[in-house]
Design a protein around this motif. Sequence first.
Motif, PDB file in Angstrom:
ATOM      1  N   PRO A  39      10.963  58.350   0.289  1.00 41.00           N
ATOM      2  CA  PRO A  39      11.955  57.270   0.280  1.00 41.00           C
ATOM      3  C   PRO A  39      11.896  56.516  -1.043  1.00 41.00           C
ATOM      4  N   LEU A  40      13.053  56.130  -1.541  1.00 45.38           N
ATOM      5  CA  LEU A  40      13.097  55.381  -2.801  1.00 45.38           C
ATOM      6  C   LEU A  40      12.832  53.913  -2.481  1.00 45.38           C
ATOM      7  N   VAL A  41      11.581  53.555  -2.539  1.00 43.06           N
ATOM      8  CA  VAL A  41      11.175  52.225  -2.078  1.00 43.06           C
ATOM      9  C   VAL A  41      11.590  51.150  -3.078  1.00 43.06           C
ATOM     10  N   LEU A  42      11.180  51.327  -4.325  1.00 40.61           N
ATOM     11  CA  LEU A  42      11.481  50.294  -5.327  1.00 40.61           C
ATOM     12  C   LEU A  42      12.776  50.653  -6.043  1.00 40.61           C
ATOM     13  N   SER A  43      13.864  50.482  -5.324  1.00 34.27           N
ATOM     14  CA  SER A  43      15.171  50.730  -5.926  1.00 34.27           C
ATOM     15  C   SER A  43      15.569  49.509  -6.750  1.00 34.27           C
ATOM     16  N   ALA A  44      16.688  49.625  -7.458  1.00 31.89           N
ATOM     17  CA  ALA A  44      17.094  48.577  -8.405  1.00 31.89           C
ATOM     18  C   ALA A  44      17.182  47.198  -7.748  1.00 31.89           C
ATOM     19  N   SER A  45      17.661  47.149  -6.511  1.00 33.31           N
ATOM     20  CA  SER A  45      17.834  45.849  -5.867  1.00 33.31           C
ATOM     21  C   SER A  45      16.510  45.205  -5.500  1.00 33.31           C
ATOM     22  N   GLY A 229      13.811  44.071  11.406  1.00 35.00           N
ATOM     23  CA  GLY A 229      13.535  45.506  11.486  1.00 35.00           C
ATOM     24  C   GLY A 229      13.939  46.166  10.187  1.00 35.00           C
ATOM     25  N   ASP A 230      13.122  47.122   9.746  1.00 37.49           N
ATOM     26  CA  ASP A 230      13.443  47.903   8.541  1.00 37.49           C
ATOM     27  C   ASP A 230      13.387  49.362   8.921  1.00 37.49           C
ATOM     28  N   PHE A 231      14.509  50.015   8.761  1.00 35.04           N
ATOM     29  CA  PHE A 231      14.600  51.400   9.222  1.00 35.04           C
ATOM     30  C   PHE A 231      15.120  52.296   8.107  1.00 35.04           C
ATOM     31  N   ARG A 232      14.645  53.529   8.124  1.00 33.71           N
ATOM     32  CA  ARG A 232      15.092  54.513   7.136  1.00 33.71           C
ATOM     33  C   ARG A 232      15.943  55.561   7.839  1.00 33.71           C
ATOM     34  N   ALA A 233      17.206  55.609   7.444  1.00 35.75           N
ATOM     35  CA  ALA A 233      18.077  56.633   8.007  1.00 35.75           C
ATOM     36  C   ALA A 233      17.842  57.951   7.276  1.00 35.75           C
ATOM     37  N   SER A 234      17.481  57.872   6.012  1.00 34.25           N
ATOM     38  CA  SER A 234      17.144  59.055   5.219  1.00 34.25           C
ATOM     39  C   SER A 234      16.302  58.560   4.052  1.00 34.25           C
ATOM     40  N   ALA A 235      15.917  59.506   3.186  1.00 32.44           N
ATOM     41  CA  ALA A 235      15.107  59.103   2.032  1.00 32.44           C
ATOM     42  C   ALA A 235      15.884  58.173   1.115  1.00 32.44           C
ATOM     43  N   ARG A 236      17.191  58.152   1.253  1.00 31.82           N
ATOM     44  CA  ARG A 236      18.009  57.340   0.346  1.00 31.82           C
ATOM     45  C   ARG A 236      18.762  56.224   1.069  1.00 31.82           C
ATOM     46  N   ASP A 237      18.579  56.103   2.359  1.00 36.74           N
ATOM     47  CA  ASP A 237      19.311  55.087   3.115  1.00 36.74           C
ATOM     48  C   ASP A 237      18.351  54.202   3.890  1.00 36.74           C
ATOM     49  N   ASP A 238      18.412  52.920   3.607  1.00 36.98           N
ATOM     50  CA  ASP A 238      17.583  51.932   4.298  1.00 36.98           C
ATOM     51  C   ASP A 238      18.481  50.959   5.045  1.00 36.98           C
ATOM     52  N   LEU A 239      18.030  50.519   6.173  1.00 39.81           N
ATOM     53  CA  LEU A 239      18.776  49.508   6.917  1.00 39.81           C
ATOM     54  C   LEU A 239      17.824  48.384   7.295  1.00 39.81           C
ATOM     55  N   LEU A 268      21.366  23.773  17.612  1.00 42.62           N
ATOM     56  CA  LEU A 268      21.161  25.189  17.929  1.00 42.62           C
ATOM     57  C   LEU A 268      21.794  26.013  16.820  1.00 42.62           C
ATOM     58  N   THR A 269      21.039  26.972  16.319  1.00 45.20           N
ATOM     59  CA  THR A 269      21.608  27.864  15.302  1.00 45.20           C
ATOM     60  C   THR A 269      21.115  29.284  15.546  1.00 45.20           C
ATOM     61  N   GLY A 270      21.929  30.224  15.190  1.00 45.29           N
ATOM     62  CA  GLY A 270      21.546  31.629  15.334  1.00 45.29           C
ATOM     63  C   GLY A 270      22.208  32.456  14.258  1.00 45.29           C
ATOM     64  N   HIS A 271      21.640  33.615  14.015  1.00 53.30           N
ATOM     65  CA  HIS A 271      22.233  34.457  12.974  1.00 53.30           C
ATOM     66  C   HIS A 271      21.928  35.921  13.218  1.00 53.30           C
ATOM     67  N   VAL A 272      22.763  36.748  12.627  1.00 47.91           N
ATOM     68  CA  VAL A 272      22.519  38.190  12.519  1.00 47.91           C
ATOM     69  C   VAL A 272      22.728  38.541  11.061  1.00 47.91           C
ATOM     70  N   ASN A 273      21.841  39.341  10.527  1.00 46.26           N
ATOM     71  CA  ASN A 273      21.944  39.724   9.122  1.00 46.26           C
ATOM     72  C   ASN A 273      21.598  41.197   8.993  1.00 46.26           C
ATOM     73  N   THR A 274      22.489  41.982   8.426  1.00 44.61           N
ATOM     74  CA  THR A 274      22.201  43.407   8.227  1.00 44.61           C
ATOM     75  C   THR A 274      22.437  43.756   6.771  1.00 44.61           C
ATOM     76  N   LEU A 275      21.587  44.608   6.279  1.00 45.25           N
ATOM     77  CA  LEU A 275      21.729  45.077   4.897  1.00 45.25           C
ATOM     78  C   LEU A 275      21.489  46.570   4.869  1.00 45.25           C
ATOM     79  N   TRP A 276      22.490  47.281   4.405  1.00 41.68           N
ATOM     80  CA  TRP A 276      22.353  48.736   4.265  1.00 41.68           C
ATOM     81  C   TRP A 276      22.290  49.062   2.777  1.00 41.68           C
ATOM     82  N   LYS A 277      21.274  49.848   2.414  1.00 39.89           N
ATOM     83  CA  LYS A 277      21.128  50.247   1.015  1.00 39.89           C
ATOM     84  C   LYS A 277      21.261  51.759   0.931  1.00 39.89           C
ATOM     85  N   HIS A 278      22.065  52.201   0.016  1.00 41.00           N
ATOM     86  CA  HIS A 278      22.159  53.632  -0.244  1.00 41.00           C
ATOM     87  C   HIS A 278      21.816  53.854  -1.708  1.00 41.00           C
TER      88      HIS A 278
END
Lengths: 644, 318
Positions: A39-45, A229-239, A268-278
Motif C-alpha cells: 500500500p502507498l502509505v506516505l502518499s502526497a497528501s 476506521g481506516d480501510f484499504r480497498a486496494s494497494a492504491r485505494d484508502d478509505l 448536541l452535535t454529530g458528524h460523518v466524515n469520509t475520505l477516499w484516496k486513490h
Amino acid sequence: MSGWPRSSPTWMLAALLLPAGQAAALDPLSEAEYFADQPLVLSASRLATPANRAPAAVSVITREMIEASGFRHLVDVLRLVPGFIVGWSGGNTAAATYLGLSEQFPHRMQIMVDGRSVYDPSFGHTVWRGIPVALDEVERIEVVRGPNAAHDGLNAMMGTIHIYTRHSSATLGGMGEVAAGSRDYGEVNLRYGALTANGGWRLGFIAREDERHGLDHDHARDVQIGFRGDFRASARDDLMLEFGLSRGRWQGTNIGNLVYDDQHAQYLTGHVNTLWKHVLPEGREWLLQFNHTFSQNQEAIPLPAFLDPLSGDYRTSGTAIELSYLDSASATLKSSLSGEYRVNRARLPMQRSNDYDYDHILSLSGALEWNPSSEWVMHFGAMLERHSDTRVTSLSPRVVVNWLPSDAHAFRMGVAHGETATSIYVNNIDVRLTVGGVTLDRIFLSSVDLEPEKINSVELGYHFTQPEWGVNLDARVFHNHLYNVVDVERRSVGVDSYNTYVNHPSIEVWGLEYQLKWRFAHKGWLWLSQSWLSSHSSDDVNYERSVPGYTLSLLASHPLGGLDASVGYYYTEPMRWYAGRYDSKYNRLDVRLAKNWKTAGGKWQAALTLQSLNDVEDESFSEYLYKHQKYQRRGYVSLKYEFH
Amino acid sequence: MANLPRRSPPRAGKFAAWIAACLLLTWMTGALAAPAVTLVLSDDAPLYAGVVRALRAELETDRRGWNLRVRTWREYQSGEEHADLVVPVGLRALQSVLAERDNTPVWALLVPRASFEQLTGNTSTRGRPVSALYLDQPLSRHMRMLKAALPRTRKIGVLLGPESSVRPEALRAAAESAHLKIVSARVDTIEDLVPALNSLRNEIDALLLVPDPLVVGRGGLHALLLHTYQLGLPVAAYSAQLLEAGSTLALFATPEQIGAEAGSRLRQARGGNSLVLPTPDHSQNFEVAVNRNVAVSLELRIPSGEVLRLRMERSIEP
C-alpha cells in the motif's frame, strides 16, 4: 513493475484463514516479501511540506507536547502557539484567537479536524467543547499562522488550525483512563481499537464534568463518542470513515448572552466524515472527501412574564463534498487543484424568518510549488469562492518565495490577501423584545449590505535548523492590514434605535514572533514561543485593546528520577476581549509529573498535573457575569491503562 | 545473343554439399554438447519472466551456445529431462526441485539467503550440489548505504518479530563493520509496533527494515511507515515496493538485474562444455534509490541513488 500475485488463491486463502493481527507468515521467507505490491502509505497528501520550504509559518503541536502540557481540553493546547490567546467564559465557552482581535465568537480562523471544518457557520465561531475528539486521539495539531485562505478558504483569514487524529493502526487494543481533580473535575476516557482483514478501527468514549472557574454558573458535563476506521480497498485505494456525537449540558450560555444565573444550554452535535484516496503512480493522487455536521442548541432565555418568550435554540448543519487532485510527480513543479461544494444551513433564534437560512458555497482552489533550483521555492496559490447568502465572490491569492542558501538557513517572503465570510447570524438577525407580538424594543438587526472582512498581509520569515544541536527555530515579522472589519454600531431610525453590523474599522497589526524547539540531553526538550504585537485602528479602540502586546509560552520536559517531568509557563500582557470592560491576562505556571510502568497485561501511567501554581491567571471575557474569572490553582490526578 | 549461365562443374557441387554436411554436423554436435540448463519457475508472473528474459539475453551473446529450457515447477515435476544444471527461480520452484530425487546441481535464483540456508539445511539434499544467487542484499551493504545517505547516523533501529529472517548477531556484526550501532526492539504482535517505535524514538537516528512477516506484513507496514514519518525517522528498506510505499531509501536488486547477473555468472562458470556450479553469493548488481518526496518532507538532503552507490563503492565519506 508488476509484482507478486497477491490475488493468488493460496494467498487469499491464507489471508482469510489467519486471524487479523497475525500476519500471513510464510515460512521460509519467499520472494513475495520483496516483490509484493505494498500500500502507498506516505502518499502526497500525507507528506507535509517541510517548514523551511512551506508557504507559511506553521506551528506543529505534537503528541509529546500535548501530553507534557497536562492540558485536558483541546483548545488549551493552542496556548503553545505564538500569538495565540485562549479564553473561557462561564467555564464552558472557549475562544481561541490569533494576533488579538479577540472576541467571544472569533471567526477569522478555519478549524479542521481530519479535513472536516468544525467552524460553525451560524454564529461564525467554533464550539470547542463540542468537538468529539479526545486529546489522547490527537496525532498532531498544525497551526498555519498567517492568511491561508488561498488553501483553506474564506474563514482562514488569519490562519488555519488543522487537527489530525491518530491513524487507527496507532491505537490498537484498549485504553481506559480516569481523571479527577479540583473544581469537581472528573473524566472517564475509554478507547478500543482493532484490526480487520483490510484495515483497522477505533471507538472512543469520553464522559467529562467540570467547573472551570468554580463559579455557580460554569458547571459543564459532556458525553462524547467518536469512531475512526481506516480501510484499504486496494494497494492504491484508502478509505477513512469517521463519525462522532457530542452532547453537553452547560450552565451559562452558548449564544453569548447570559441574562441570569440559572441559564443553561444543552448542546448536541454529530458528524460523518469520509475520505477516499486513490493514489496514482509517481506521486499523483485523487482525494474525494464528504462530510456532514449538524448541531443543535437548546437554551431558554427566561424573561419577565409580561414579555413574549425569547428562545436561544438554534439548529445548524453543513454538508460538503470536495474533490482534489495532487501532482508531485515532478521534482521541480508540484501542483494541486481542488473544488468544493458546501451547503450550510441554520435556523437561528431571533432571525428574520422562522425558516432555515441557506448558504451555498462553491470554491475552487489551486496551488503551484515551483523549485527552479535546490535553493529556491516559489509558491503560487489562489482560492475563488462564491457564497449564495451574501452573493459575494471572493478571490484570495498568495505568493511566497523561499530561499534556502544552506541546509541550516531558510528565508521566506510572502504576500497574501484573504477574506472572511460573514456568519449567517450576522446576515439574518432580528432580535426584538415583544409583548403580544408587538415590538417593545428592537435590540439587533442585521445589515443587508455587509462586505466580507478583508486582510492584506506581508511577511518575512526565517527558519533555522541544526539537527546536531537539536535546534529548530522559526521566526517571522509581518504586517497585517484588516479592513471592512465587521463591527457593531448603534443606529437610530426615528424613535427606534438598535444595534446593527457595519463594515467599519480598519486595523493594522505589526508583529514579530518566533518558536523554538530544542532537544537537549537524552530525552529532554524545550518549546519556547514569543510574540510582540502592535496594533492601530483609526476607528475602534476596542480592537486595539484586543491585541496583546506580548505573549510567551514555554514548555519543557525532561526525565526526573524515573518520572517524566514537564513545566509549562504561559504569559500574556493584559488585553481586553472585544467589547469587554476589564483587562484579561495570563501568567500561569503548570507542572506535570508522570510515572509509566509495564505489567504483564499492559502499560500504566499515573500522572499528577498542577495548574496555575502562581494563581494569577485571569481569563475573563469581562462581559456580563463573566468578569474577573480567575483560573485558580488546581490539580488533577489521572490513571491510564493500555492493553492489547 | 545473351550469355547463358555457365554450368557448375559436378566436382564443385559435391564439394559444397560435403562442406554443408560438415557444418551441419558440427552445429549439431555443438548444440548437443552445449550445457543443458533448465530454468524452473515458481509461477508465470511477470516477475519470473523478467528474470528469464534478462538471463536469456545475456546467454544469447555467448557464441558457444546454450541449451536453455524454461519450465514451471509443475512441468518440472512431471517431466524427466536431462539437464546439466537446474535453476529454480523463486522459493516454490526451489522447494519442488529439492523434493525431486535427482543429483543434478541446483543453482537457485530469487531466493533470500535465509530461506535458502533454511531449506538446504533442513531438507536432505542427498549430496546434491546446491548454490544460489541470493535475492537479498547483504546487511553490510545496507549499513554502508545508510552511512552514505545519512553521514551523521550513529544508531540504527531494527524491529524484529518472532519470525524475523535476520539474526540480531548478524545485524550487530554488519553494523559494527560500518561503525554503526544496532538498537533492536522485539515485537510479538502488530499492536506492539507503535509502542516499540515510541520506545526507540530517542535512541535511534534511522530505522532499517528487514524482511519480517509481522513488521512488514499486512497491517504492520501502514502503522510503521505512518508512525516513523510522524517521528521524523528515516526508514531504509529492502525493496522497490517498500520504497514507493513510503520508505526514505532502499537497497535492492531488480529481477532484471538478477537475471542478467545470473547469465553472466553462468557464462563464467562454463569451462568448455562443462559447467562449474557458482558459489553462493549476493547479487553484485543492485539499485540504491531515494524516495525524494519523503526525504524532502523530512528535511533530509539525501543525494541521488547514483551518487550514493558511488559513495558506497568507493567507500568515501561524504
